[in-house]
Write an enzyme that holds these catalytic residues in place. Structure first.
Site, PDB file in Angstrom:
ATOM      1  N   HIS A  22      33.284  -2.309  -7.606  1.00 36.78           N
ATOM      2  CA  HIS A  22      34.399  -0.374  -7.442  1.00 36.78           C
ATOM      3  C   HIS A  22      33.604   0.704  -6.775  1.00 36.78           C
ATOM      4  O   HIS A  22      33.996   2.121  -6.190  1.00 36.78           O
ATOM      5  CB  HIS A  22      34.521  -0.551  -9.336  1.00 36.78           C
ATOM      6  CG  HIS A  22      35.142  -1.702  -9.699  1.00 36.78           C
ATOM      7  ND1 HIS A  22      34.780  -2.446 -10.936  1.00 36.78           N
ATOM      8  CD2 HIS A  22      36.533  -1.812  -9.832  1.00 36.78           C
ATOM      9  CE1 HIS A  22      35.723  -3.125 -11.746  1.00 36.78           C
ATOM     10  NE2 HIS A  22      36.521  -2.458 -10.545  1.00 36.78           N
ATOM     11  N   LYS A  69      38.067  -9.041  -2.304  1.00 39.52           N
ATOM     12  CA  LYS A  69      38.112 -10.435  -3.676  1.00 39.52           C
ATOM     13  C   LYS A  69      39.659 -10.427  -4.003  1.00 39.52           C
ATOM     14  O   LYS A  69      39.642 -12.006  -3.846  1.00 39.52           O
ATOM     15  CB  LYS A  69      37.136  -9.876  -4.640  1.00 39.52           C
ATOM     16  CG  LYS A  69      37.488 -11.009  -5.567  1.00 39.52           C
ATOM     17  CD  LYS A  69      36.311 -10.341  -6.516  1.00 39.52           C
ATOM     18  CE  LYS A  69      36.860  -9.996  -8.066  1.00 39.52           C
ATOM     19  NZ  LYS A  69      38.160 -10.723  -8.568  1.00 39.52           N
TER      20      LYS A  69
END
Ligand code: PAF
Length: 282
Positions: free
Chosen positions: A37, A150
């Site tokens: 993140h 991802k």
């Protein structure tokens, strides 16, 4: 960095930034923030004038109530991490009632990219993702929104929604961040037992090795070998492995069908579902 809990305050702060001529970056998250993140937020901060990070465990995208219940929630640590290592301007951390004062009954067109893999395994999941992401886009009107590769299929679904609903923004796909042992960084890794955590890097090791196998094997043969080699580790169980065209997510029977081939895997490691992917050619 300001923490905002209501949609009205979020909209008014973004309106001020837009009025001042600033470009807006949005990083949607469900919290339990990690290096992956942070890399999205740092990139957003380097490319946009004003950056909003949303932290919201979106109930409508969970098709399994136990998964929603156990999803890690670490808001104060998340805020500390963001203020310590990024220049994000706003953390938007609403309650579920703030986002869904009435049930969201919208159904998105998931034809094609949303129907395979996770779309098949987790009915309703991508519709829920589209519900929250479309709301965030409407509140923030971002110039760019940042998502991690991802969740490869999620990016394809969001790009389709952006196209279908004519949102004017750029979706920025950001590379997978991995631990030193190769495991893709994920909030769910925190839920792994020590044994499953030790086994999990085997997933990326097999995917990485499979790049060599494509020289002699068809996509279906590579698929069978990947599944067998991951499953050889008794702590891991492949739910699916699919080699697909990187844009349409259509199953590939031959490497010649596309110039962009990606393998997407979901593996059950104890009670935790891990997802990962590998690009064969692009
Ligand atoms: O990838 C995620 O964390 C979530 O699916 C997202 C995009 C923040 C929507 O809740």
């Amino acid at each position: 960095m300001t923490i905002v809990n209501t949609v009205d305050e979020l909209k008014s702060r973004v309106a001020e930034a837009i009025a001042a001529g600033q470009t807006i970056g949005l990083v949607p998250t469900m919290g339990a923030l990690h290096e992956g993140h942070l890399s999205l937020v740092q990139r957003a901060c380097s490319e946009c004038d004003f950056v909003v990070v949303s932290i919201f465990v979106n109930p409508t995208q969970f098709n399994n109530p136990e998964d929603l219940r156990t999803y890690p929630r670490t808001l104060s640590a998340d805020v500390a991490l963001l203020s310590g290592s990024t220049d994000a301007d706003i953390v938007f951390a609403p309650t579920a009632e703030e986002i869904y004062p009435t049930p969201d009954t919208r159904q998105f067109d998931l034809t094609g990219v949303g129907e395979v893999m996770e779309g098949k395994q987790r009915p309703g999941h991508f519709n829920g993702v589209c519900q929250i992401v479309s709301k965030l886009f409407a509140y923030v009107s971002p110039t760019r929104a940042y998502f991690g590769e991802k969740d490869f299929q999620q990016i394809a679904v969001i790009k389709k929604m952006v196209h279908d609903l004519d949102f004017k923004l750029q979706i920025v796909d950001c590379p997978i961040v991995r631990h030193a042992d190769g495991l893709a960084v994920s909030s769910r890794n925190a839920l792994l037992t020590p044994e499953h955590r030790a086994a999990a890097p085997h997933i990326h090791a097999v995917l990485q090795a499979s790049i060599d196998w494509m020289k002699n094997l068809s996509p279906d043969e590579v698929t069978a070998r990947v599944v067998k080699e991951i499953d050889d580790n008794k702590l891991l169980k492949v739910e699916y492995y699919e080699i697909v065209d990187g844009l349409s997510l259509r199953h590939l029977s031959s490497w010649d069908e596309t110039s962009y081939a990606v393998g997407c895997v979901t593996v059950q490691a104890g009670n935790v579902r891990l997802i990962d992917n590998i690009i064969y050619k692009k």
